[in-house]
Design an enzyme around this catalytic site. Structure first.
Site, short mmCIF file in Angstrom:
data_model
loop_
_atom_site.label_atom_id
_atom_site.label_comp_id
_atom_site.label_asym_id
_atom_site.label_seq_id
_atom_site.Cartn_x
_atom_site.Cartn_y
_atom_site.Cartn_z
N GLY A 166 3.06 -4.68 4.21
CA GLY A 166 3.06 -3.95 5.73
C GLY A 166 1.46 -3.72 5.34
NE ARG A 183 5.92 -8.29 4.61
CZ ARG A 183 5.89 -6.81 4.79
NH1 ARG A 183 5.38 -6.70 3.14
NH2 ARG A 183 5.98 -6.03 5.04
CG ASP A 191 6.52 -1.68 -5.01
OD1 ASP A 191 6.29 -2.47 -3.68
OD2 ASP A 191 7.05 -1.14 -5.02
CB THR A 250 2.57 1.66 1.48
OG1 THR A 250 3.75 1.89 1.90
CG2 THR A 250 2.40 2.56 0.11
CG ASP A 297 7.63 2.91 3.13
OD1 ASP A 297 7.87 3.00 4.27
OD2 ASP A 297 7.95 2.31 2.28
CG ASP A 305 7.03 2.70 -1.57
OD1 ASP A 305 5.95 3.06 -1.52
OD2 ASP A 305 8.29 2.13 -1.54
NE ARG A 364 14.01 -2.34 5.38
CZ ARG A 364 13.56 -2.89 5.27
NH1 ARG A 364 12.10 -2.91 4.56
NH2 ARG A 364 12.85 -3.47 6.89
P1 ATP Z 1 4.82 -2.74 1.47
O1 ATP Z 1 5.28 -1.82 0.55
O2 ATP Z 1 4.42 -2.03 2.85
O3 ATP Z 1 5.92 -3.24 2.07
P2 ATP Z 1 3.55 -4.72 -0.47
O4 ATP Z 1 2.31 -4.84 -0.93
O5 ATP Z 1 4.87 -3.85 -1.68
O6 ATP Z 1 3.98 -3.40 0.25
P3 ATP Z 1 5.11 -6.87 -0.35
O7 ATP Z 1 5.87 -7.95 1.08
O8 ATP Z 1 6.64 -6.82 -1.30
O9 ATP Z 1 4.04 -5.93 0.46
O10 ATP Z 1 4.60 -8.02 -1.13
C1 ATP Z 1 2.95 -8.31 -0.70
C2 ATP Z 1 3.06 -9.38 -1.07
O11 ATP Z 1 2.44 -9.82 -1.98
C3 ATP Z 1 4.16 -10.95 -0.81
O12 ATP Z 1 3.52 -11.15 0.24
C4 ATP Z 1 3.23 -11.72 -1.40
O13 ATP Z 1 2.62 -12.34 -1.59
C5 ATP Z 1 2.49 -10.58 -3.57
N1 ATP Z 1 3.50 -10.63 -4.32
C6 ATP Z 1 5.12 -9.79 -3.96
N2 ATP Z 1 5.62 -10.22 -5.00
C7 ATP Z 1 5.22 -10.83 -5.65
C8 ATP Z 1 5.71 -11.41 -6.95
N3 ATP Z 1 6.86 -11.18 -7.86
N4 ATP Z 1 4.82 -12.30 -7.94
C9 ATP Z 1 3.77 -12.90 -7.07
N5 ATP Z 1 3.62 -12.21 -5.91
C10 ATP Z 1 3.96 -11.07 -5.24
#
Ligand code: ATP
Length: 328
Positions: free
Chosen positions: A15, A76, A107, A130, A132, A134, A176
């Site tokens: 995000g 994503r 994360d 992020t 959040d 978190d 969330r």
């Molecule tokens: P936010 O906290 O804003 O959601 P985030 O980094 O946690 O940010 P995610 O959509 O969970 O956002 O992850 C971003 C990208 O990281 C995913 O679209 C994917 O490409 C990669 N990613 C997430 N989990 C995995 C995983 N288990 N293995 C490989 N790549 C991953």
């Protein structure tokens, strides 16, 4: 691993959050300062897989420190979750002569980064971006302070209506799994009740507390509800329950939604992002890898990505008490 790093790539993933541009700017300018080439990767991991790269110079990031969102775009990428996708990403990085990566995200982004290190031993560091807040290992994530200020500003406006019409407003905010936004913005906006996923006070106690406020002379109330709160299934269900069972309350619901992510970053987020961006490049040049750069007690800190992902950033119990005491 021991080759000198002449080219660093930066991407934003997950995000978007206000302040990501300030972090990109800081990474680009730190690269320039240390005479390292900087490459921007568009659309996060998806751009890494598709080779959507562009060299960015210090002048290319003029006038972005004040802008929300991310000039590198975010996405994503399901493909990066596959071995084949990550293999394509590695090939592109090698072909371009890129020696290290800065990942700005949450994360999920760090989980992907960690897999990439395990498979290819590719040097990379993370920056927590992020709204959040978190993520373990930093006092603040980029975008959180701006989101708090946005939420407080909106609640202030809603309060005008709530108090003019003696209404009970349920305001849903993002979070969330984490109640940081709800708890801090709730205190900052003087909310009567704050409902967060980390502490389910239960319906009975919540209703008691509402009634106590009314008995104490409150004619309107603001209840800030985190998306992940567990008292009801969602904010509408909770509001309906109060409406149906306590006709004395004139109930309204407001879901703040995506406005919380946008807008010009606060000064705090700009400074935080600038510090983290510079520290990320310095860490890579110093041969650090597999760490997230954070700020702890106002000092740059490093935490293993593994820890940042697995451990929880606990809410401050003292704040719960403050919320309770200041809403009597
Ligand atoms: P936010 O906290 O804003 O959601 P985030 O980094 O946690 O940010 P995610 O959509 O969970 O956002 O992850 C971003 C990208 O990281 C995913 O679209 C994917 O490409 C990669 N990613 C997430 N989990 C995995 C995983 N288990 N293995 C490989 N790549 C991953």
């Amino acid at each position: 691993m021991n080759e000198p790093i002449n080219k660093i790539a930066v991407l934003t993933s997950g995000g978007d959050a206000p302040g990501m541009n300030a972090a990109i700017r800081a990474v680009v300018r730190a690269c320039s300062y240390y005479s390292v080439e900087c490459v921007g990767v568009y659309r996060g991991y998806q751009g890494l897989i598709e080779g959507d790269f562009e060299t960015i110079s210090a002048r290319n990031v003029s006038n972005i420190i004040n802008k929300g969102g991310t000039i590198l775009k975010s996405a994503r990428s399901l493909e990066f979750k596959t071995k084949e996708g990550r293999a394509k990403a590695y090939k592109n990085l090698k072909t371009q002569g890129i020696g290290a990566l800065v990942l700005i995200g949450g994360d999920g982004t760090f989980t992907g980064g960690l897999k990439f290190i395990k498979e290819y031993n590719f040097p990379l560091v993370g920056i927590p971006g992020t709204i959040d807040n978190d993520i373990y290992g930093t006092d603040n994530t980029i975008g959180y302070d701006t989101a708090l200020n946005t939420v407080v500003e909106v609640i202030d406006k809603i309060r005008d209506t709530a108090s003019s019409h003696n209404r009970l407003f349920f305001i849903e905010v993002m979070g969330r799994d984490a109640g940081f936004i709800a708890l801090n913005a709730g205190i900052g906006a003087g909310a009567e009740e704050i409902l967060i996923p980390e502490k389910n006070i239960g319906l009975e106690k919540f209703v008691d507390s509402l009634n106590k406020g009314r008995d104490n002379g409150k004619t309107s109330s603001i209840v800030v509800v985190s998306e992940g709160d567990k008292i009801g299934k969602n904010v509408f269900e909770l509001a309906d329950y109060i409406s149906e069972n306590f006709s004395e309350y004139d109930v309204r619901v407001s879901v703040l939604g995506h406005m919380q992510r946008g807008g010009s970053p606060s000064c705090f987020d700009r400074v935080l992002a600038s510090r983290l961006g510079v520290a990320a490049v310095e860490a890579l040049l110093d041969k650090s890898t597999g760490v997230m750069i954070g700020i702890t007690e106002n000092k740059i800190s490093k935490v293993e990505l593994d820890k940042a992902i697995k451990m929880n950033n606990d809410i401050n119990i003292e704040l719960l008490k403050v919320a309770e005491i200041t809403s009597v």
